[in-house]
Structure formats: structure tokens, C-alpha cells
Design an enzyme around this catalytic site. Sequence first.
Site, PDB file in Angstrom:
ATOM      1  CE  LYS A 187      -2.443   2.786  -3.860  1.00 54.27           C
ATOM      2  NZ  LYS A 187      -3.253   2.275  -2.771  1.00 54.27           N
TER       3      LYS A 187
HETATM    4  C1  E4P Z   1      -4.575   4.333  -0.482  1.00 53.54           C
HETATM    5  O1  E4P Z   1      -4.179   4.500  -1.594  1.00 53.54           O
HETATM    6  C2  E4P Z   1      -3.735   3.882   0.640  1.00 53.54           C
HETATM    7  O2  E4P Z   1      -3.231   2.600   0.391  1.00 53.54           O
HETATM    8  C3  E4P Z   1      -4.534   3.943   1.912  1.00 53.54           C
HETATM    9  O3  E4P Z   1      -5.136   5.233   1.993  1.00 53.54           O
HETATM   10  C4  E4P Z   1      -3.748   3.645   3.168  1.00 53.54           C
HETATM   11  O4  E4P Z   1      -4.541   3.902   4.278  1.00 53.54           O
HETATM   12  P1  E4P Z   1      -4.175   3.408   5.766  1.00 53.54           P
HETATM   13  O5  E4P Z   1      -2.966   4.131   6.213  1.00 53.54           O
HETATM   14  O6  E4P Z   1      -5.381   3.779   6.567  1.00 53.54           O
HETATM   15  O7  E4P Z   1      -3.972   1.922   5.668  1.00 53.54           O
END
Ligand code: E4P
Length: 271
Positions: A95
Site C-alpha cells: 500500500k
Molecule cells: C483502507 O484501505 C483505508 O485505509 C481505510 O478504509 C480508511 O478508513 P477510515 O477513513 O475509516 O480510517
Amino acid sequence: MKIFIDSADIEEIKQVYDWGIADGVTTNPSLLKKAVDEKKSDDTDLKSYIGEILRASKGTPVSLEVTSKKAKNMVLEGVMLYRNFKSYSKNICIKIPVSPATKEDSKVHFEGIKAIKELSDRKLNVNATLVFTPEQALLAAKAGAKYVSIFVGRMDDYIRQKNGLKASREEYFPAEGIAKEDRMLEDDGVVSGIDLVSQCVEIIKKHGLKAEVLAASIRNKRQVREAALAGAHIATIPFSVLKDIIKHEKTSEGIKKFYEDTPEEYKKLLQ
Ligand code: E4P
């Protein structure tokens, strides 16, 4: 639409795979911090814990995030993550923030895109994260990202915040946006997180790009439906929302009546 679980909690992940609905896992440093804080009394080290997540994911993609800001270091971290964990699963997805720049450090805007390109050229799967504009999605997809993560809930929060609207984290934000005093609330032509997903899907399809649009930062079950309707390839969903999406009062009421009405003779036929 594929369903990923957005969690670093091993029990939640195992549960969702047991339900048979999970196609992958996404983590981020904040989710890992939560998992680490919660398992403080436990003596499992973090490497084994992540290994357990990878095993529980049964060969489906698991996204693990890098923490550096320079492309060179992000690439090194990505390769390290792959090497450290490939014995648990080959389906590791690195990521990479689409832009790692902050207000304090604004010279690194394109480092994310450079890292996405380099890792993709090395045949590692990349999940481009923190995408808040269709242009960022286009650049990440062109650089070779396998997934482009659109932050739906955070975009809704941002539109509310810019316009002084207060709401709870889970409160529904209409996909078609909110009108106030004869104008649509928006951020640079985007009226909601789901609208951002639609625009990214349209661009990626129109230009025959290979990236899959991943609706992330999902806050409620209606957004899951809207992400599917918008053509997202994947939605990554927190455990609390996943538990909620199967429920309906009339389903529970209906099944109660069916159980009550079943003739004894019919029950015997099923034994
Ligand atoms: C996933 O890949 C993201 O990091 C995550 O969905 C972020 O979610 P949030 O905005 O609820 O922290």
C-alpha cells in the site's frame, strides 16, 4: 463487487472468512496500532501476528502499508514487506500513499507515484491509497497500481467540514450530494465520496486502464450498496458494517413465522 475486510484484528478477519464472504484484507498503520494496543497483554510478536492475518486470508490479497516518504525508501519497504511475509502468503499487496506530502514536507508530492511505478514494474501488486481526486486515481492507475483506494467516508467528512456541517462518523451522506442555499456542497467538482468513486470508475473504464477501483473508508451499509451501484470493483468494509449488511427486521420476522408454521411431518422429511 469483491468484498475486503478493512481490519487488522485477527478475530474479526477469521470471522469474516468463516462467513465465506471475504475476498481480501486491507490494513493501514492506524488499524495495526489499534490491533497492537488491544493485544498488549498477549506475547505474540507483530511479525507472527501479521503472519496469522496472512494465513487467515487464505491466499486472497492482503494490503500492508509503507511508512516512508521518499520513493526509494518506499520501494525498499515494499520489497522488505514482500520478502518478510511471502512465506505466509504470496498475495501481499504493497500500500503506497498516492502522495506522501504533508504541509510540513511538501517537496515529495510525486514520490508515491514514482514508488507505485517502480514496484509495479518489479511485478509487485500495489494498492494506491489516500485517493481524494479523480486525477490522483488516473495517475496511480497509469503508474501501474493494481488497486486504487478511494476514501469515501473521509471525503464526505471533508465536504461537511468545509461547510461547517456537523454529523456523527456513521451518519449517511447522500451519494448525490447535499444542496445548501441553491448550490451543491462539493470539493473541486466532487459532491460526495460515492461521487468520487463513480468519477474514478468512469475514467478507468473509459481509458481501458487495468486498475481496480477500491471503495475504502466505508462508514455504513448504504455506502456498500452505492459503491456497488457506482461500479466499484471492490469495497473494503469495517467489521461493524459487515455485521450490519445482512440484517433486516422483516427477514427476522419472516423467518420466525416460517419456523413456527413448519408442519411436524415436513420436519421429519428433512431428518
Ligand atoms: C483502507 O484501505 C483505508 O485505509 C481505510 O478504509 C480508511 O478508513 P477510515 O477513513 O475509516 O480510517
